[in-house]
Design a protein around this motif. Structure first.
Motif, PDB file in Angstrom:
ATOM      1  N   GLU A  59      -1.613  -6.575  28.611  1.00 23.04           N
ATOM      2  CA  GLU A  59      -0.614  -5.851  27.663  1.00 23.04           C
ATOM      3  C   GLU A  59      -1.161  -4.959  26.816  1.00 23.04           C
ATOM      4  N   ILE A  61      -3.906  -5.046  24.623  1.00 21.62           N
ATOM      5  CA  ILE A  61      -4.289  -5.588  23.381  1.00 21.62           C
ATOM      6  C   ILE A  61      -5.762  -6.362  23.197  1.00 21.62           C
ATOM      7  N   ASN A 140      -1.467 -13.948  -2.738  1.00 20.56           N
ATOM      8  CA  ASN A 140      -0.936 -12.809  -3.488  1.00 20.56           C
ATOM      9  C   ASN A 140      -1.474 -12.638  -4.981  1.00 20.56           C
ATOM     10  N   LYS A 146       0.927  -0.648  -0.761  1.00 23.03           N
ATOM     11  CA  LYS A 146       1.288  -0.499   0.629  1.00 23.03           C
ATOM     12  C   LYS A 146       0.721   0.356   1.621  1.00 23.03           C
ATOM     13  N   ALA A 149      -2.586  -0.771   2.701  1.00 23.95           N
ATOM     14  CA  ALA A 149      -2.628  -2.028   3.370  1.00 23.95           C
ATOM     15  C   ALA A 149      -2.256  -1.218   4.954  1.00 23.95           C
ATOM     16  N   PHE A 153      -4.586  -1.161   8.034  1.00 29.01           N
ATOM     17  CA  PHE A 153      -4.007  -1.443   9.381  1.00 29.01           C
ATOM     18  C   PHE A 153      -4.397  -0.629  10.506  1.00 29.01           C
ATOM     19  N   HIS A 183     -11.314  -0.119   7.896  1.00 32.26           N
ATOM     20  CA  HIS A 183     -10.394  -1.172   7.702  1.00 32.26           C
ATOM     21  C   HIS A 183     -10.913  -2.008   6.447  1.00 32.26           C
ATOM     22  N   LEU A 187      -9.726  -2.178   1.697  1.00 25.09           N
ATOM     23  CA  LEU A 187      -9.055  -3.291   1.101  1.00 25.09           C
ATOM     24  C   LEU A 187      -9.871  -3.854  -0.155  1.00 25.09           C
TER      25      LEU A 187
ATOM     26  N   ALA B  75      -2.904 -11.477  21.724  1.00 23.59           N
ATOM     27  CA  ALA B  75      -1.659 -10.902  22.072  1.00 23.59           C
ATOM     28  C   ALA B  75      -0.630 -11.441  21.353  1.00 23.59           C
ATOM     29  N   VAL B 132      -7.410  -9.469   6.572  1.00 24.98           N
ATOM     30  CA  VAL B 132      -6.280  -9.412   7.567  1.00 24.98           C
ATOM     31  C   VAL B 132      -5.203  -8.645   6.808  1.00 24.98           C
ATOM     32  N   PRO B 133      -4.697  -7.418   7.512  1.00 21.30           N
ATOM     33  CA  PRO B 133      -3.796  -6.458   6.816  1.00 21.30           C
ATOM     34  C   PRO B 133      -2.415  -6.957   7.015  1.00 21.30           C
ATOM     35  N   PHE B 134      -2.121  -7.965   6.302  1.00 24.33           N
ATOM     36  CA  PHE B 134      -0.781  -8.274   6.659  1.00 24.33           C
ATOM     37  C   PHE B 134       0.579  -7.233   6.182  1.00 24.33           C
ATOM     38  N   ARG B 136       3.019  -5.433   3.704  1.00 23.47           N
ATOM     39  CA  ARG B 136       3.289  -5.628   2.277  1.00 23.47           C
ATOM     40  C   ARG B 136       4.407  -4.875   1.874  1.00 23.47           C
ATOM     41  N   GLU B 137       4.928  -5.249   0.756  1.00 23.42           N
ATOM     42  CA  GLU B 137       6.087  -4.703   0.106  1.00 23.42           C
ATOM     43  C   GLU B 137       5.357  -3.451  -0.915  1.00 23.42           C
ATOM     44  N   LEU B 142       2.881  -9.852  -0.191  1.00 25.27           N
ATOM     45  CA  LEU B 142       3.235  -9.583   0.891  1.00 25.27           C
ATOM     46  C   LEU B 142       4.558  -9.960   1.374  1.00 25.27           C
ATOM     47  N   ALA B 158       1.878  -8.698  10.664  1.00 23.36           N
ATOM     48  CA  ALA B 158       0.815  -7.639  10.637  1.00 23.36           C
ATOM     49  C   ALA B 158       1.676  -6.640  11.717  1.00 23.36           C
ATOM     50  N   ARG B 159       2.559  -5.908  11.561  1.00 21.29           N
ATOM     51  CA  ARG B 159       3.456  -5.331  12.358  1.00 21.29           C
ATOM     52  C   ARG B 159       3.708  -6.260  13.571  1.00 21.29           C
ATOM     53  N   GLN B 161       1.397  -6.970  15.920  1.00 20.41           N
ATOM     54  CA  GLN B 161       0.126  -7.329  16.214  1.00 20.41           C
ATOM     55  C   GLN B 161      -0.446  -8.355  15.325  1.00 20.41           C
ATOM     56  N   GLN B 164      -3.577 -10.278  17.118  1.00 23.45           N
ATOM     57  CA  GLN B 164      -4.766  -9.439  16.910  1.00 23.45           C
ATOM     58  C   GLN B 164      -5.541  -9.454  15.558  1.00 23.45           C
ATOM     59  N   GLN B 165      -4.546  -9.284  14.629  1.00 23.46           N
ATOM     60  CA  GLN B 165      -5.356  -9.124  13.242  1.00 23.46           C
ATOM     61  C   GLN B 165      -5.959 -10.478  12.749  1.00 23.46           C
ATOM     62  N   GLU B 373       9.384   1.580  12.227  1.00 22.98           N
ATOM     63  CA  GLU B 373       8.341   0.818  11.268  1.00 22.98           C
ATOM     64  C   GLU B 373       8.059  -0.349  11.654  1.00 22.98           C
ATOM     65  N   GLU B 380       7.253   0.897  22.034  1.00 22.11           N
ATOM     66  CA  GLU B 380       6.560   1.881  22.756  1.00 22.11           C
ATOM     67  C   GLU B 380       5.992   0.865  24.141  1.00 22.11           C
TER      68      GLU B 380
END
Lengths: 256, 639
Positions: A59, A61, A140, A146, A149, A153, A183, A187, B75, B132-134, B136-137, B142, B158-159, B161, B164-165, B373, B380
């Motif tokens: 898939e 990934i 946090n 954002k 981040a 990502f 990446h 951060l 995955a 890990v790019p979670f 965010r607002e 987070l 994280a979108r 994924q 994966q992250q 988003e 996709e």
């Protein structure tokens, strides 16, 4: 639909390989790997060895797929791994040439299977943030913009497949390496090791025998995850800054 | 066989603290004398190997892929739960605990689940620290979203994924330890036997998948983090390589297999398109936050274009049946509902096995960009596979096998019934009962690897002398190697006419038809005899070309299919014996008048753990009673 395949067959790392012809029947809804599955089942029931290829999640990934299809890593569709490529991207009667990644840093193990452990060694040399289990502050505690981040990502979406290396005329791994440097470098958590990371990862990349970047941009075009060459510029900046500001490590024994 | 769960005494909320404060420790100077093996490099395996390397143990980690970064945790799409209550919506460790127990239809251990819930908050901290790019607002903090079976937003993501992250985070921690020399990595190595000396796990036999060499690795403890067995169904959302071999070898060496019939069928997957299909693709549960599930009210409309079916002629069946959870009803319930409407002949798409997941309302409400988003990569992926644009036409989805709650039996310390053998992540049975809630697998894998095993393994090793580790020429080691060798030779020598994949598909169809979303006595009995027959045919007619001394993917597949066949039989036996419906295990004989699962707490409020008895013997079923002291055994309702 009927296709003529020319597939790279090579028994092991030592024996020379060659392209072998096969006929394949497929349906447009099949994935490219499913088309190969059918060819392989045909070989197996005849007692012939199937075509060895790397695949796992199917898939897009895990990054296992590693085929050059008609000269393009992962085939004709942009931003698509081989496992997500479907036969509707081909026409009845097409000839399809299937080869492994070609780079001396990715030695072939059998047929279309190559050894990409050089990528793991590059990560082991510095592609991480040293945060031993249990030492983390509240998640946090450090707000992250954002946009930072999101950009981190974008770079971290790399699946480590190696298509960038396969596409590059120099077999350079700079897109892969720079994606990790970006990446982590975007951060706040990645700042303490930012410059040592750039130095050690680049050093390992060179030691593995990958070529240098001469701005062809083939890597970005081949990348199934759309990793941008902008990351290479970022890596070069970090590497340059690290090189000129590098000082010997100060280490002194404890005084009790 | 005695099943002692070793649950610490004291109040629920204090058990884990108390355990950690009183557990035996191994001093830093002694840790480096111990060797620990980890099989698997997914979230559980990578995090455990990295954490134990950091502690100072000598660790060896094995995976069948070419790199530890490719394990199938990668995955996972939707997210990871944690009771942070960052959104002030009333979440707490107890609520996460309760949701998980209820989601699992009261078939899991209270103490394990509470530990998981309280540990969840530290996982997020750990992952953020690793980079890990979670999501965010705008304020930099987070973001969270909702997932099935919960009425709070506690899912970090994280979108699409998240797996994966998180895996890359754990993989990087693992690679760091590899660089430091505390962990030795063996990629493209497959575990084919567990070495048990005097009843204690002391090592494994692996095959180097490139050279074909059979090697033994000796250790003071063995940890299996080798994932679930969903591929017993052939078609599942698991990666093609996912297999039960490591677990099955351990089962045959004395590790009890618990609740094999608890399998999860995920409601939102892309429907099967033809016989050539090699795997199924999940569409994240998170999509049900904004997508509405429906089918036409009338059979006759099922082939009409969805846009030509008016609102009044649509049946939003989850919203209708479960108004308080709506489209976010738990997975088992949503899957069964989809099956129900398709069985009524109202399923959509060419095969009639599909329901719509429609985003039109959300696109109207939030705009296309917001949807893009949130779910861009999933949309996709859907388009790539189906050639349809989900921004314009509703997605078509159907349930598919996704996760297995059953696995090797472990006690509170994650140790199996074989001393010295620990089991982590999806490979064990411990935390999800009869149904897992969304975003809880990532949580469990990382809890086990980062925060549970590193403590509990010390308690075991403190009583083990590293000098007692048997050498590689011990008679049991030679015997285990011989087993592996003769099995490989057997597979290569049959030279039959049928491919391993063919047997695998046949097995999958039997298990799907009789031990899938709905099961009954007659069907299960039939399945057992069909599987036994399949096993005979496999061992007389499988074709495995090539040799054992090189990279041979047909040989790898054949070995895995052989184990899946045996496991398939055990699953059916377990499903047959459990004369009740609970979570993902739906026995048609036990349902309420409106078709919901009907538990039998009098007879079946227990874990069923199976003990291997030998090649032609029926396995023995043991019971571990489940005690509920902090929650009331209630009928699960999401209405």
């Amino acid at each position: 639909m009927k296709l003529k395949l020319k597939v790279w067959r090579q028994p092991d790392a030592q024996t020379p390989g060659r392209l072998v012809d096969y006929l394949a029947e497929a349906k447009p809804d099949m994935s490219f790997l499913e088309m190969l599955d059918v060819v392989n089942e045909g070989l197996i029931v005849k007692g012939d060895e199937p075509i060895a290829f790397d695949h796992d999640c199917r898939e897009g990934i895990c990054g296992s797929c590693s085929m050059v299809i008609n000269g393009r890593p992962h085939g004709p569709r942009d931003r698509t791994t081989t496992c997500q490529l479907h036969m509707r991207s081909f026409e009845d009667g097409d000839t399809v040439v299937i080869e492994p990644w070609r780079s001396s840093a990715f030695p072939i193990q059998k047929d279309l299977v190559c050894n990409r452990s050089s990528f793991d060694r590059i990560i082991a040399s510095g592609g991480f943030i040293s945060a031993p289990t249990g030492s983390a502050p509240d998640a946090n505690a450090i707000p992250i913009r954002k946009s930072d981040a999101d950009r981190a990502f974008d770079a971290s979406a790399c699946i480590g497949c190696g298509a960038c290396v396969a596409a590059c005329p120099n077999a350079s791994a700079m897109l892969f390496v720079s994606a990790k440097i970006s990446h982590l470098g975007k951060l706040p958590q990645g700042q303490p090791e930012r410059y040592t990371r750039a130095l050690s990862m680049v050093e390992q990349m060179d030691a593995e025998g990958f070529g240098s970047c001469t701005n062809h941009g083939e890597c970005e075009a081949a990348c199934p995850k759309g990793i941008s060459v902008e990351n290479i510029a970022q890596m070069n900046r970090d590497f340059l800054k690290a090189s000129v500001s590098k000082r010997p490590e100060v280490a002194a024994g404890g005084a009790g | 066989m005695k099943l002692d769960p070793k649950i610490p005494s004291g109040p629920l909320t204090e058990k884990w603290n108390h355990y950690r404060e009183h557990v035996k420790l191994v001093s830093p100077g002694n840790k480096r004398k111990y060797k620990v093996l980890v099989v698997g490099s997914g979230l559980a395996g990578a995090s455990a190997a990295a954490s134990m390397g950091e502690l100072g143990y000598q660790v060896e980690c094995f995976c069948y892929q070419d790199s530890p970064r490719r394990a199938h945790s990668i995955a996972a799409q939707g997210g990871i739960n944690a009771a942070k209550n960052y959104h002030n919506d009333g979440d707490s460790a107890f609520r996460l605990f309760y949701d998980t127990i209820k989601g699992g239809d009261f078939r899991s251990r209270e103490a394990n689940v509470y530990r998981l819930a309280e540990t969840s908050v530290r996982i997020i901290d750990q992952c953020v620290a690793q980079g890990v790019p979670f999501a965010r607002e705008y304020g930099g903090l987070l973001d969270n979203r909702s997932f099935g079976g919960a009425q709070v937003s506690r899912t970090f993501y994280a979108r699409g994924q998240t797996g994966q992250q998180l895996l890359i985070g754990a993989y990087q921690a693992l690679e760091r330890q590899i660089g430091l020399g505390t962990v030795k990595m063996f990629a493209r190595h497959e575990m084919l036997e567990l070495i048990v000396v005097d009843g204690v796990a002391k090592g494994i036999v692996v095959r180097d998948m490139v050279s074909g060499k059979i090697e033994s690795h000796m250790a003071d403890a063995v940890c299996l983090a080798s994932g679930g067995y969903g591929n017993v169904f052939y078609l599942s959302t698991n990666a093609k390589g996912c297999n039960t071999t490591a677990n099955w070898r351990a089962y045959k060496k004395g590790a009890a297999f618990a609740n094999p019939c608890y399998t999860q069928i995920h409601p939102t997957c892309i429907p099967v398109s033809g016989d050539h299909q090699s795997k199924l693709t999940l569409m994240s549960e998170s999509l049900r936050n904004d997508g509405r599930v429906w089918v036409p009210k009338r059979k006759e409309d099922r082939l009409k274009h969805p846009s030509s079916i008016s609102e009044a002629d649509r049946d939003y069946f989850l919203e209708r049946k479960y108004p308080s959870y709506g489209n976010l009803a738990p997975r088992d319930i949503s899957s069964r509902s989809a099956k129900e409407v398709c069985d009524e002949g109202r399923g959509v798409g060419p095969t009639g096995l599909g329901v719509y997941l429609d985003f039109a309302d959300s696109i109207k409400r939030l705009g296309k960009q917001k949807i893009q988003e949130k779910y861009g990569n999933l949309f996709e992926m859907y388009e790539r596979i189906t050639d349809e644009n989900p921004y314009e036409v509703p997605m078509r989805i159907y349930p598919a096998v996704h996760y297995t709650m059953g696995g090797l039996w472990v006690d509170y310390e994650l140790m199996s019934t074989v001393p010295g053998l620990f089991v982590l992540g999806e490979a064990n049975f411990s935390d999800h009962g009869a149904n897992r809630l969304g975003a809880s697998a990532l949580m469990q894998g990382l809890a086990d690897g980062y925060f549970v095993l590193p403590y509990t393994i010390g308690n075991y090793l403190a009583n083990v002398k590293p000098s007692d580790r048997p050498s590689a020429d011990h008679v049991e080691v030679k015997k285990a190697e011989q087993n592996v060798q003769s099995r490989i030779e057997k597979l290569l020598s049959i030279k039959g006419k049928t491919s391993p994949a063919h047997f695998h598909r046949e097995l999958g169809k039997i298990i799907w038809d009789y031990c899938g979303m709905a099961r009954n006595k007659e069907g299960l009995e039939k399945a057992i005899s069909l599987v036994q027959d399949l096993k005979k045919r496999f061992w007389s007619d499988v074709s495995v070309p090539g040799s054992g001394q090189s990279l041979n993917q047909a040989l790898e597949h054949a070995g895995r299919v052989a184990d899946f066949i045996e496991l398939g039989e055990l699953m059916c036996r377990d499903a047959l014996q459990r004369s009740e419906s609970c979570g993902g295990h739906f026995r048609e004989e036990w349902q309420t008048p409106d078709g919901e699962a009907k538990r039998d707490d009098q007879q079946f409020c227990h874990v069923a753990a199976w003990e291997y008895q030998g090649e032609s013997q029926e396995p023995l079923r043991h019971e571990e009673p489940l005690h509920f002291e902090n929650v009331e055994l209630a009928t699960r309702s999401y209405k």
